[in-house]
Each structure stands twice: as C-alpha cells, then as structure tokens.
Write an enzyme that holds these catalytic residues in place. Structure first.
Site, PDB file in Angstrom:
ATOM      1  N   ASP A 227       6.085  -5.459  12.998  1.00  0.00           N
ATOM      2  CA  ASP A 227       5.509  -4.131  12.732  1.00  0.00           C
ATOM      3  C   ASP A 227       6.611  -3.087  12.875  1.00  0.00           C
ATOM      4  O   ASP A 227       7.589  -3.297  13.605  1.00  0.00           O
ATOM      5  CB  ASP A 227       4.366  -3.816  13.722  1.00  0.00           C
ATOM      6  CG  ASP A 227       3.372  -2.811  13.165  1.00  0.00           C
ATOM      7  OD1 ASP A 227       2.240  -3.201  12.823  1.00  0.00           O
ATOM      8  OD2 ASP A 227       3.740  -1.617  13.064  1.00  0.00           O
TER       9      ASP A 227
ATOM     10  N   ASP B 217      10.896  -2.660   9.541  1.00  0.00           N
ATOM     11  CA  ASP B 217      10.312  -1.957   8.405  1.00  0.00           C
ATOM     12  C   ASP B 217      10.430  -2.910   7.219  1.00  0.00           C
ATOM     13  O   ASP B 217      11.538  -3.218   6.761  1.00  0.00           O
ATOM     14  CB  ASP B 217      11.101  -0.666   8.147  1.00  0.00           C
ATOM     15  CG  ASP B 217      10.618   0.073   6.915  1.00  0.00           C
ATOM     16  OD1 ASP B 217       9.821  -0.493   6.139  1.00  0.00           O
ATOM     17  OD2 ASP B 217      11.040   1.231   6.721  1.00  0.00           O
TER      18      ASP B 217
ATOM     19  N   ASN C 142       0.868  -8.392   5.285  1.00  0.00           N
ATOM     20  CA  ASN C 142      -0.280  -7.522   5.561  1.00  0.00           C
ATOM     21  C   ASN C 142       0.111  -6.052   5.666  1.00  0.00           C
ATOM     22  O   ASN C 142      -0.737  -5.175   5.491  1.00  0.00           O
ATOM     23  CB  ASN C 142      -0.934  -7.996   6.876  1.00  0.00           C
ATOM     24  CG  ASN C 142      -1.925  -6.991   7.426  1.00  0.00           C
ATOM     25  OD1 ASN C 142      -3.023  -6.834   6.895  1.00  0.00           O
ATOM     26  ND2 ASN C 142      -1.532  -6.267   8.485  1.00  0.00           N
TER      27      ASN C 142
ATOM     28  N   TYR D 213      -1.647   3.614  -4.475  1.00  0.00           N
ATOM     29  CA  TYR D 213      -2.106   2.460  -3.688  1.00  0.00           C
ATOM     30  C   TYR D 213      -2.599   1.331  -4.605  1.00  0.00           C
ATOM     31  O   TYR D 213      -2.234   0.160  -4.431  1.00  0.00           O
ATOM     32  CB  TYR D 213      -3.228   2.935  -2.757  1.00  0.00           C
ATOM     33  CG  TYR D 213      -3.766   1.890  -1.814  1.00  0.00           C
ATOM     34  CD1 TYR D 213      -3.013   1.449  -0.724  1.00  0.00           C
ATOM     35  CD2 TYR D 213      -5.042   1.349  -1.988  1.00  0.00           C
ATOM     36  CE1 TYR D 213      -3.520   0.493   0.153  1.00  0.00           C
ATOM     37  CE2 TYR D 213      -5.554   0.402  -1.118  1.00  0.00           C
ATOM     38  CZ  TYR D 213      -4.787  -0.021  -0.045  1.00  0.00           C
ATOM     39  OH  TYR D 213      -5.295  -0.960   0.829  1.00  0.00           O
TER      40      TYR D 213
ATOM     41  N   LYS E  28      -1.171  -2.495  -5.069  1.00  0.00           N
ATOM     42  CA  LYS E  28      -1.976  -3.693  -4.803  1.00  0.00           C
ATOM     43  C   LYS E  28      -2.164  -4.519  -6.074  1.00  0.00           C
ATOM     44  O   LYS E  28      -2.197  -5.758  -6.025  1.00  0.00           O
ATOM     45  CB  LYS E  28      -3.327  -3.295  -4.186  1.00  0.00           C
ATOM     46  CG  LYS E  28      -3.216  -2.621  -2.807  1.00  0.00           C
ATOM     47  CD  LYS E  28      -2.564  -3.519  -1.765  1.00  0.00           C
ATOM     48  CE  LYS E  28      -2.654  -2.952  -0.358  1.00  0.00           C
ATOM     49  NZ  LYS E  28      -2.051  -3.834   0.643  1.00  0.00           N
TER      50      LYS E  28
END
Ligand code: NAP
Length: 255
Positions: free
Chosen positions: A41, A67, A94, A158, A162
């Site tokens: 993370d 990152d 994720n 976004y 995706k």
C-alpha cells in the site's frame, strides 16, 4: 477446511492497496487460509493498522510501502517478496482511486492519476511478477475492476481505467495461458469501504436506490470471489470478469 482451502495453505499472495477496505478483507480471507502475505500500500498508516489486525493470525506478513504507479518501486517490491518468500503464487491488483467528475471538469492531472494507479499500476505489477510465474509454470492473477467499467456518468477517467483493466485481463489471459497462469477480474458493485464512505450522502443514497438488491455489498463478498478465482477450483477459468454487484450489471433500477 475444504480441499481448495487446504491447497491454499502457504501460498505467497501479493495484494496491492491492501491497507484498508476491499484489499484488507482480501488479506484477512487469505490469512484464514494460511497464506503468506505481501501487503502492499502507498499509505503507511493503513498498512500498520492492517498488519496489527493480522497479528495472532499465525500467517507470515510482509508489509511493503509502494506506489504501484511507480515502475522502480514495483520492481523493488517484487524483488523483496521473492527474497523473503522465494516465489509468488497469487497477485491481486486491487489498488485503485477515484477522482469523479463530469468530463468537462476532469483535469488532466485527475485523468493521469486515475489511469496511472488503476491501469498502469496493474500493468507494472503483472509485468514484474511474470518472469517468476513463468519460471514456476503456475500462478493466479486477479484484477479488481468495477461494475462501472460498463459505463457510469461522472466517472469517465475511472471507467476508462477499469475498462482498460478488463482488456488487459483478457489479453494477458491469452498471453499467459500456455504458462499455466490464470488472469481474471472481479468487478465489484457498490461496496461499503472508506472509498464509498467518502461520497456525498445524496450520491450514495441515489446509488443504493438504483441497486437491484437495495443495499451495498460487503468487502467480504469481494474477498470470497477473489479467493475462489485464486484457488485450484478455478483452474480452467481465465480471461473472465466475475461481477459481484448484487445484479447491477444486469440493469439499474429506474429512480
Ligand atoms: P479504498 O478504501 O480507498 O482503499 C484503497 C487502498 O489503496 C488505500 O489504502 C489507498 O491508500 C491505497 N492506494 C491508493 N493509491 C495507491 C497506490 N498508488 N499504490 C498503492 N496503494 C494505493 O478503496 P476500496 O473501496 O477498498 O477499493 C479497492 C478496489 O476496489 C479499487 O480498485 C476500487 O476501484 C475497486 N472498487 C471499489 C468499489 C467500492 O464500492 N468500494 C466498487 C468497485 C470497485 P490511500 O487511502 O492513502 O489513497
């Protein structure tokens, strides 16, 4: 413990964006199966909290601040995981961010940030783990996309990221199949996480009204789908998108 769970014991699982929300739930689910976890993370505080919550689970944990949009950091993280655990069995891409706006208001910076984390980050991680998975002739990659890849107003950056990740999933499934590496995607609908808790109340209430089930999903719903796709039960499944969205991908309820 069923057969798939027994086989999952000791597998090395890398989870990006693991610090909270869906990523943390995926980490807990794999921990329950006895996996060895590389928790990735960008947020040190989130990682520290997650590692604390896994104390006593008995599973080995390697927290790594990274990152995912930075190639050098990603390569370093993969090298660190291999040095500690000796291989990688599962990669869960994720990590993801939102910078929602109508197209006329999306800044170039918000476009680049979302594409860099959500799409380029997954590409970098897949590329970095590939030599290891190829040498092993085994591996499972699960990409977290979103029901929104089908289209969503106010989320052009976004949804493009995706949708791109769905295409990346399908292409890598073809490219990697001969090496016994499966690449699949999970497309969550509206899930109760810090990401959605940050949405304006009016917006999230509207989204819940449009939801066929009339309620948000839970992080555990996504974690269950991910561990299934990472299990031997999913050996013949590759290049697929599993929607875990309470039916939203079948159609939205009218307001
Ligand atoms: P979240 O609560 O915001 O958690 C995401 C975690 O990833 C945070 O700890 C975040 O740190 C970290 N992160 C952000 N940028 C990163 C980077 N460049 N490198 C490494 N880590 C980074 O998100 P979530 O709701 O659990 O969502 C997880 C995934 O599911 C995302 O890909 C999201 O697009 C997808 N998804 C979520 C929903 C939903 O309803 N929640 C629906 C569909 C799809 P910071 O907090 O410091 O940024």
């Amino acid at each position: 413990m069923n057969v798939a769970e027994r086989e999952a014991r000791n597998r090395v699982v890398v989870i990006t964006g693991a610090g909270q929300g869906i990523g943390a739930a995926i980490a807990h689910r794999f921990a329950d199966q006895g996996a060895r976890l590389a928790l990735v993370d960008v947020n040190e505080e989130h990682l520290r909290r997650l590692a604390g919550s896994l104390e006593g689970s008995g599973c080995e944990v390697l927290p790594i601040i990274t990152d995912v949009s930075d190639k050098e950091q990603v390569q370093k993280l993969v090298a660190e995981v291999i040095e500690k655990f000796g291989g990688i069995d599962v990669l869960v891409n994720n990590a993801g961010i939102i910078r929602d706006n109508l197209i006329k208001n999306i800044s170039e910076q918000d476009w680049d940030q979302v594409l860099n984390v959500n799409l380029k980050g997954a590409f970098l991680c897949c590329q970095a783990v590939f030599p290891t998975l190829k040498a092993q002739q085994s591996g499972k990659i699960v990409n977290i996309v979103s029901r929104a890849w089908l289209g969503s107003i106010g989320q052009a950056n976004y949804t493009a990221s995706k949708g791109g990740l769905v295409s990346l999933t399908r292409s890598l499934a073809l490219e990697f199949a001969r090496f016994q590496i499966n690449v699949n995607a999970v497309a969550p609908g509206l899930i109760d996480t810090p990401m959605t808790q940050g949405m304006p109340t009016e917006g999230s209430e509207r989204l819940i009204r449009m939801q066929p089930t009339g309620k948000m999903g839970k992080v555990e719903d996504i974690a269950a789908a991910v561990t299934f796709l990472a299990s031997d039960d999913a050996e013949f499944i590759t290049g697929q998108v599993l929607h875990v969205d309470g039916g939203k991908s079948c159609g939205l309820l009218s307001l």
